[in-house]
Write a protein that holds these residues in place. Structure first.
Motif, PDB file in Angstrom:
ATOM      1  N   LEU A 194      54.457  40.130  54.031  1.00  0.00           N
ATOM      2  CA  LEU A 194      53.503  39.100  53.617  1.00  0.00           C
ATOM      3  C   LEU A 194      53.973  37.720  54.047  1.00  0.00           C
ATOM      4  O   LEU A 194      53.153  36.868  54.427  1.00  0.00           O
ATOM      5  CB  LEU A 194      53.309  39.138  52.096  1.00  0.00           C
ATOM      6  N   GLU A 195      55.273  37.479  54.007  1.00  0.00           N
ATOM      7  CA  GLU A 195      55.819  36.193  54.456  1.00  0.00           C
ATOM      8  C   GLU A 195      55.699  36.054  55.968  1.00  0.00           C
ATOM      9  O   GLU A 195      55.300  34.997  56.474  1.00  0.00           O
ATOM     10  CB  GLU A 195      57.284  36.065  54.026  1.00  0.00           C
ATOM     11  N   ALA A 197      53.564  37.440  57.905  1.00  0.00           N
ATOM     12  CA  ALA A 197      52.159  37.332  58.277  1.00  0.00           C
ATOM     13  C   ALA A 197      51.632  35.908  58.179  1.00  0.00           C
ATOM     14  O   ALA A 197      50.590  35.580  58.754  1.00  0.00           O
ATOM     15  CB  ALA A 197      51.320  38.263  57.417  1.00  0.00           C
ATOM     16  N   LYS A 198      52.342  35.046  57.450  1.00  0.00           N
ATOM     17  CA  LYS A 198      51.915  33.649  57.313  1.00  0.00           C
ATOM     18  C   LYS A 198      52.277  32.804  58.537  1.00  0.00           C
ATOM     19  O   LYS A 198      51.775  31.681  58.681  1.00  0.00           O
ATOM     20  CB  LYS A 198      52.558  33.031  56.065  1.00  0.00           C
ATOM     21  N   GLN A 205      47.730  43.420  61.123  1.00  0.00           N
ATOM     22  CA  GLN A 205      46.559  44.172  60.688  1.00  0.00           C
ATOM     23  C   GLN A 205      46.960  45.564  60.219  1.00  0.00           C
ATOM     24  O   GLN A 205      47.957  46.126  60.674  1.00  0.00           O
ATOM     25  CB  GLN A 205      45.544  44.298  61.822  1.00  0.00           C
ATOM     26  N   PRO A 267      42.997  40.446  59.850  1.00  0.00           N
ATOM     27  CA  PRO A 267      44.253  39.936  59.279  1.00  0.00           C
ATOM     28  C   PRO A 267      44.108  39.517  57.815  1.00  0.00           C
ATOM     29  O   PRO A 267      45.008  39.780  57.007  1.00  0.00           O
ATOM     30  CB  PRO A 267      44.572  38.740  60.185  1.00  0.00           C
ATOM     31  N   GLU A 268      42.980  38.898  57.466  1.00  0.00           N
ATOM     32  CA  GLU A 268      42.780  38.470  56.080  1.00  0.00           C
ATOM     33  C   GLU A 268      42.639  39.685  55.156  1.00  0.00           C
ATOM     34  O   GLU A 268      43.231  39.740  54.072  1.00  0.00           O
ATOM     35  CB  GLU A 268      41.530  37.590  55.982  1.00  0.00           C
ATOM     36  N   SER A 270      43.779  42.598  55.733  1.00  0.00           N
ATOM     37  CA  SER A 270      45.051  43.324  55.747  1.00  0.00           C
ATOM     38  C   SER A 270      46.030  42.737  54.740  1.00  0.00           C
ATOM     39  O   SER A 270      46.757  43.481  54.063  1.00  0.00           O
ATOM     40  CB  SER A 270      45.659  43.287  57.155  1.00  0.00           C
ATOM     41  N   LEU A 271      46.068  41.407  54.614  1.00  0.00           N
ATOM     42  CA  LEU A 271      46.953  40.786  53.633  1.00  0.00           C
ATOM     43  C   LEU A 271      46.565  41.206  52.215  1.00  0.00           C
ATOM     44  O   LEU A 271      47.425  41.497  51.381  1.00  0.00           O
ATOM     45  CB  LEU A 271      46.907  39.262  53.772  1.00  0.00           C
ATOM     46  N   ILE A 274      47.760  44.780  51.718  1.00  0.00           N
ATOM     47  CA  ILE A 274      49.202  44.872  51.478  1.00  0.00           C
ATOM     48  C   ILE A 274      49.534  44.414  50.064  1.00  0.00           C
ATOM     49  O   ILE A 274      50.352  45.017  49.370  1.00  0.00           O
ATOM     50  CB  ILE A 274      49.978  44.038  52.516  1.00  0.00           C
ATOM     51  N   GLU A 275      48.892  43.337  49.616  1.00  0.00           N
ATOM     52  CA  GLU A 275      49.120  42.854  48.253  1.00  0.00           C
ATOM     53  C   GLU A 275      48.702  43.907  47.223  1.00  0.00           C
ATOM     54  O   GLU A 275      49.395  44.110  46.214  1.00  0.00           O
ATOM     55  CB  GLU A 275      48.339  41.560  48.031  1.00  0.00           C
TER      56      GLU A 275
END
Length: 281
Positions: A194-195, A197-198, A205, A267-268, A270-271, A274-275
């Motif tokens: 997650l970090e 990906a920022k 993805q 990508p959005e 996907s985040l 993951i969360e």
């Protein structure tokens, strides 16, 4: 043996092209040690390594860690002659089979990476990588395992380059759920992703398992793009798993990756996925 002896470096693989450089560094270390009037036991004590390890480095049978050369340069007052080889030894720490890949990644301006079985190596935390490599058979010796982990972590220097390469990752959902190591290892791994990906040059993805009909079923895909317009690619399913660079072969991999990326979550999304996966652990 002094505590920490196994931290001095790694054995040279037979036939490794880096061997002549390692031997030259060993001879230089011996010359510097003798010029300083120090014996092997004295240098070993000063560096907190075993005597046998120092002898192996001096005869070119052991690749010294860069920090080992840095400390030896200070102890022996070598005026930077040993430090001059730190970058060479930093590259030599890669096992032979990994070195070429690392060099290609270092000069790439873009990477397209699809992983269908495990989280991609460039995204792995150290503890996840160590747990994953422990599952391989035949099993690595403790020394081999640490060398592989060190090499994998060193490859992540691509994230620190300026300008950084554009990195595109597509990961299968199963890679986010398989508890390599244990649940806490996986939790920290997902938090790390997650970090990452920022970062502005990273596009991460997820391909949900429910999205079954896509060309990633043939295996992993890796496409590296270089500044001169050339590229290198590899996939499990075709070309015998060997690296390819012919434009026609690269177009095939580009096509497959493009379809996979289009069918994966954005990508959005996907985040968020993951969360949610992290919250289920």
């Amino acid at each position: 043996m002094t505590e920490g002896v196994d931290e001095a470096g790694w054995d040279v693989e037979p036939g490794d092209e880096i061997e002549p450089v390692v031997q030259a560094v060993g001879r230089l270390l011996k010359v510097c040690r003798e010029s300083a009037g120090m014996s092997v036991p004295e240098l070993a004590a000063a560096l907190r390594y075993g005597e046998d390890m120092i002898r192996k480095i001096e005869r070119g049978a052991r690749i010294p860690r860069p920090e080992c050369l840095d400390r030896a340069d200070q102890v022996l007052k070598a005026q930077g002659h040993l430090r001059a080889f730190m970058e060479d030894m930093r590259k030599a720490r890669y096992p032979k089979k990994v070195r070429q890949l690392a060099e290609l990644e270092e000069r790439s301006v873009g990477m397209l990476l699809y992983s269908n079985h495990n989280i991609h190596g460039l995204l792995q935390t150290e503890e996840y990588a160590r747990a994953l490599l422990r599952t391989w058979r035949p099993a690595y010796s403790p020394d081999e395992l640490e060398r592989m982990v060190t090499a994998r972590m060193a490859r992540k220097s691509v994230f620190e380059r300026s300008p950084a390469p554009e990195l595109g990752f597509v990961l299968e959902e199963v890679t986010l759920r398989r508890p390599i190591g244990d649940t806490m290892v996986l939790r920290r791994q997902l938090e790390h992703m997650l970090e990452v990906a920022k970062l502005p040059f990273v596009e991460l993805q997820v391909m949900p398992t429910a999205h079954a009909n896509h060309p990633g079923t043939g295996g992993r895909i890796q496409v590296l793009k270089f500044a001169d317009g050339t590229g290198m690619g590899r996939t499990d399913g075709d070309f015998g798993g060997r690296p390819v660079s012919h434009p026609r072969q690269l177009r095939i991999l580009d096509l497959r990756y493009g379809i996979i990326r289009a069918q994966a979550l954005t990508p959005e999304e996907s985040l968020v996925f993951i969360e949610q996966t992290l919250g289920e652990l």
